[in-house]
Design an enzyme around this catalytic site. Structure first.
Site, PDB file in Angstrom:
ATOM      1  CB  CYS A   1      68.436  71.319  49.902  1.00 25.62           C
ATOM      2  SG  CYS A   1      69.167  72.451  51.065  1.00 25.62           S
TER       3      CYS A   1
ATOM      4  CD  GLU B   1      73.562  92.977  68.670  1.00 26.73           C
ATOM      5  OE1 GLU B   1      74.463  92.994  67.831  1.00 26.73           O
ATOM      6  OE2 GLU B   1      72.394  92.618  68.421  1.00 26.73           O
TER       7      GLU B   1
ATOM      8  CG  ASP C   1      80.223  92.107  61.579  1.00 29.63           C
ATOM      9  OD1 ASP C   1      79.753  91.918  60.443  1.00 29.63           O
ATOM     10  OD2 ASP C   1      80.566  91.177  62.342  1.00 29.63           O
TER      11      ASP C   1
ATOM     12  CB  CYS D   1      77.415  88.891  55.960  1.00 31.39           C
ATOM     13  SG  CYS D   1      76.068  89.894  56.594  1.00 31.39           S
TER      14      CYS D   1
HETATM   15  C1  LIG Z   1      76.611  90.209  61.249  1.00 29.79           C
HETATM   16  S1  LIG Z   1      76.188  90.284  62.938  1.00 29.79           S
HETATM   17  C2  LIG Z   1      77.743  90.677  63.624  1.00 29.79           C
HETATM   18  C3  LIG Z   1      77.914  90.324  65.064  1.00 29.79           C
HETATM   19  C4  LIG Z   1      79.319  90.404  65.620  1.00 29.79           C
HETATM   20  N1  LIG Z   1      80.076  91.510  65.119  1.00 29.79           N
HETATM   21  C5  LIG Z   1      80.058  89.105  65.422  1.00 29.79           C
HETATM   22  O1  LIG Z   1      80.997  89.030  64.638  1.00 29.79           O
HETATM   23  O2  LIG Z   1      79.684  88.108  66.070  1.00 29.79           O
HETATM   24  C6  LIG Z   1      75.256  91.748  62.989  1.00 29.79           C
HETATM   25  C7  LIG Z   1      74.752  92.118  64.342  1.00 29.79           C
HETATM   26  O3  LIG Z   1      74.088  93.363  64.210  1.00 29.79           O
HETATM   27  C8  LIG Z   1      72.967  93.379  65.061  1.00 29.79           C
HETATM   28  N2  LIG Z   1      72.042  94.401  64.560  1.00 29.79           N
HETATM   29  C9  LIG Z   1      71.178  94.306  63.542  1.00 29.79           C
HETATM   30  N3  LIG Z   1      70.519  95.457  63.362  1.00 29.79           N
HETATM   31  C10 LIG Z   1      70.972  96.320  64.284  1.00 29.79           C
HETATM   32  C11 LIG Z   1      70.665  97.669  64.599  1.00 29.79           C
HETATM   33  N4  LIG Z   1      69.748  98.346  63.916  1.00 29.79           N
HETATM   34  N5  LIG Z   1      71.315  98.255  65.602  1.00 29.79           N
HETATM   35  C12 LIG Z   1      72.251  97.576  66.291  1.00 29.79           C
HETATM   36  N6  LIG Z   1      72.582  96.291  66.052  1.00 29.79           N
HETATM   37  C13 LIG Z   1      71.953  95.665  65.058  1.00 29.79           C
HETATM   38  C14 LIG Z   1      72.458  91.955  64.988  1.00 29.79           C
HETATM   39  O4  LIG Z   1      71.665  91.642  66.099  1.00 29.79           O
HETATM   40  C15 LIG Z   1      73.755  91.153  64.949  1.00 29.79           C
HETATM   41  O5  LIG Z   1      74.185  90.801  66.233  1.00 29.79           O
END
Ligand SMILES: C[S@@+](CC[C@H](N)C(=O)[O-])C[C@H]1O[C@@H](n2cnc3c(N)ncnc32)[C@H](O)[C@@H]1O
Length: 659
Positions: free
Chosen positions: A230, A530, A578, A605
């Site tokens: 895996c 978001e 984030d 991340c």
């Molecule tokens: C790593 S997650 C973090 C979510 C949140 N901060 C948490 O801790 O639960 C990244 C988030 O960014 C959003 N995202 C990705 N690309 C984006 C964009 N171009 N504009 C706005 N949000 C975006 C994703 O849908 C996701 O919910």
């Protein structure tokens, strides 16, 4: 007499200068030094401004040694097969030595680029020793295997030593005899291994491991029966403390090199802001969401690894037959790098025990009914069952597990699924939701066009930082709940809010609003942005559910900022950002540099894109970005996902006040 060819200034290769200063005096000093060495070791020395010209003119089929920088070595290697090279210059490097039949490394060659004879002599003594070596060795063991050139060939089996783990979890290895760099899947730091080259890139090659030749002292038995096959838990057979060390080292290297924050000395710059990694208290069963796939092609690797990574067959990577199941039906995880092959699994030790029991029951049912419930074929786009997602939350009153099963199908045929739902309801009181998402698109994703609730509610619940959250099948929620608690506490502490409800927080990439909402009680107002509309709806509902009125969530694509973006919110004091793995768009970085919030807390991340963004935020540069706007205060790695290559980081940046 052996010929030592010496490359000096004025060569067509700008990197091949012998001295760091490049002036005539130091070139002469170098020439003098090498002259003394050659006299002592009885080498013949030729000097030239053009190494190619020398070789063409004087090599004439004889063995030769060339002293030059590592860049020139690369060029030479491509042109001449009977040249031995060693490096000498302002940047010493591991030295490859090549003769017609085999390659040798020159021990100690990295020690110094100084022109001090005493330091250089051992290097050239080694050269001389190796001069006799080929004949001796080839006579004694003509069949001995070994690399035939400095650049390993595709398909070649080669002995490697693994030095560290690169970002994404591949081992950074060196070819034992030459020092050539090879990135090898499943190689663990400290081990000696046999690997097969699969790809050649510029300056390095990629390989997969065939066999562990000597195990590292930090190797442990991997508990998972699917380990090695895996693609998920690549380092399960490395002691956890050693995994943490590797992750910390990767963050350190990326921040220092990509981020340009300096290589750490014990009291150097990177060392001072890099905090020790926060370990994850749960090494297994920490994931609250797992996504499995159905498929028509099983992937059963012929080579299975034992707990310490011993290969028992070299016919890697695959056979597609399995004895135990029909060939056209599989439920499990995607085989590494294969979108169409499924590794059938029995359990995943990263998810909750109850989730594993449910998985087994779904699998048994689907296999038994595979004629009625055919797996979706990603090539022909025929078939019914596409994905199985199991999410675990917790009951808000009892704290016990709450499970959501999400079966993704290509069409909506509830009658076909209902018997499965009933059997799960009978067996598992923890299952409070069974949803059926219907995905008609041909893409290999579990995102759907419609959602049907076949049992229980549309959401499960979870408690985080004292707040209650509702999680639907498709909304983002941190996958390690208990470590998210630690992460969010850290974000709150490091945002250094005054706590008097006077400050504005901008929560970028806010998902379902978890970070912003957990800090809202200390803030005047939280503005969350978001892209996913469902996540924004969840964030608003989560605010309402927790009685939070000072939070606004807006759906927006942060990669496509419009000019009046800032008019939606007042000047923020703190920005939490984030982003997902690609990091922040340059436009957003520019926007943040102009915005000038007092503090930015960057949750990442992906330390690689994070280091890039920190560089831009602190050093400016590219695209006319203002330098010296922010200074890096700290980088805190957090391990959310033991045994996997993933690393989370919380970075703090402070605004530099204009004088
Ligand atoms: C790593 S997650 C973090 C979510 C949140 N901060 C948490 O801790 O639960 C990244 C988030 O960014 C959003 N995202 C990705 N690309 C984006 C964009 N171009 N504009 C706005 N949000 C975006 C994703 O849908 C996701 O919910």
């Amino acid at each position: 007499m052996a010929r030592l060819l010496l490359l000096v200034h004025g060569t067509p290769y700008p990197h091949a200068q012998l001295t760091s200063s490049g002036d005539r005096n130091s070139a002469l000093a170098t020439r003098d030094t090498l002259g003394r060495i050659s006299r002592q070791l009885q080498f013949e020395v030729s000097l030239s401004v053009s190494v190619i010209r020398i070789l063409q003119g004087t090599l004439a089929g004889r063995q030769a040694w060339v002293v030059c920088s590592k860049f020139a070595i690369m060029a030479l290697w491509r042109s001449f097969s009977s040249v031995c090279c060693t490096s000498f210059g302002s940047r010493p490097c591991v030295v490859p030595l090549h003769t017609r039949s085999r390659a040798f490394s020159v021990r100690n060659a990295t020690a110094s680029a100084s022109s001090d004879v005493d330091q250089l002599l051992p290097v050239f003594e080694d050269v001389k020793e190796n001069l006799q070596e080929p004949t001796r060795r080839s006579q004694s063991s003509p069949k001995e295997k070994g690399p035939s050139s400095y650049f390993p060939k595709k398909g070649q089996d080669i002995e490697l030593v693994c030095e560290s783990l690169a970002y994404k979890g591949n081992g950074v290895c060196k070819v034992v005899e030459t020092g050539f760099v090879v990135l090898c899947e499943r190689a663990l730091p400290g081990e000696r291994l046999l690997a097969r080259i699969v790809k050649k890139k510029r300056g390095f090659a990629e390989a997969y491991k065939l066999k562990t030749l000597s195990v590292h002292h930090n190797a442990v038995a991997a508990p998972c029966q699917h380990f090695g096959d895996c693609g998920g838990c690549k380092t399960q057979n490395l002691a956890y403390h050693a995994q943490l060390h590797e992750k910390e080292q990767q963050v350190h290297d990326l921040i220092a090199r990509t981020g340009r924050f300096g290589i750490s000395q014990p009291d150097g710059p990177t060392g001072s802001y890099l905090k020790p990694i926060v370990p994850c208290p749960m090494e297994f069963h920490y994931r609250n969401k797992m996504e499995f796939s159905f498929g028509t092609q099983q992937w059963v690797p012929a080579e299975s690894y034992s707990s310490v990574g011993q290969a028992n067959d070299e016919e890697y990577p695959e056979v597609t037959k399995s004895e135990s199941y029909s060939e056209d039906f599989a439920l499990g995880l995607h085989a590494p790098k294969r979108f169409d092959r499924i590794l059938p699994i029995n359990e995943c030790l990263l998810q909750h025990d109850v989730a594993n029991q449910i998985f087994k029951q779904v699998k048994a049912y689907c296999y038994a009914n595979s004629k009625k419930l055919p797996a979706y074929d990603v090539h022909t786009h025929k078939g019914f069952l596409r994905h199985l997602m199991i999410r675990t939350g917790s009951d808000l009153k009892t704290g016990g597990p709450q499970i959501m099963v999400n079966l993704v199908t290509s069409t909506f045929q509830p009658d076909l699924i209902q018997p499965l739902v009933t059997s799960l309801v009978d067996e598992f009181p923890q299952m409070v939701s069974f949803v059926n998402n219907v995905a008609t698109s041909v893409g290999n994703t579990s995102q759907s066009d419609e959602e049907h609730v076949l049992f229980g509610g549309r959401v499960i619940t979870e408690t985080l930082r004292g707040l209650q959250f509702e999680i639907s099948a498709n909304s983002f929620f941190q996958t390690n709940t208990s470590q998210a608690e630690v992460l969010y506490r850290m974000v709150e502490e490091q945002s250094s809010l005054k706590g008097d409800a006077s400050e504005i927080i901008l929560d970028l990439f806010c998902g379902t609003g978890t970070i912003g909402l957990s800090m809202a009680k200390k803030a005047k107002h939280v503005y969350g942005y978001e892209i996913v509309p469902e996540a924004v709806v969840d964030a608003r509902r989560n605010a309402e559910r927790n009685g939070i009125r000072n939070a606004t969530f807006i759906q927006s694509d942060l990669n496509k900022l419009i000019n009046d973006f800032h008019q939606d919110f007042p000047q923020p004091d703190i920005v939490i950002t984030d982003p997902n793995r690609p990091g922040m768009h340059l436009k957003l970085i520019k926007f943040l540099l102009n915005l000038r919030a007092r503090r930015i807390v960057y949750v990442s991340c992906n330390p690689s894109t994070c280091a890039r963004d920190l560089d831009l935020l602190c050093h400016g540069g590219e695209g006319g970005l203002e330098p010296q706007t922010y200074k890096l205060v700290s980088v805190q790695p957090v391990d959310m996902f033991p045994h996997t290559p993933h690393i989370e980081c919380v970075c703090v940046l402070d605004l530099i006040e204009r004088s």
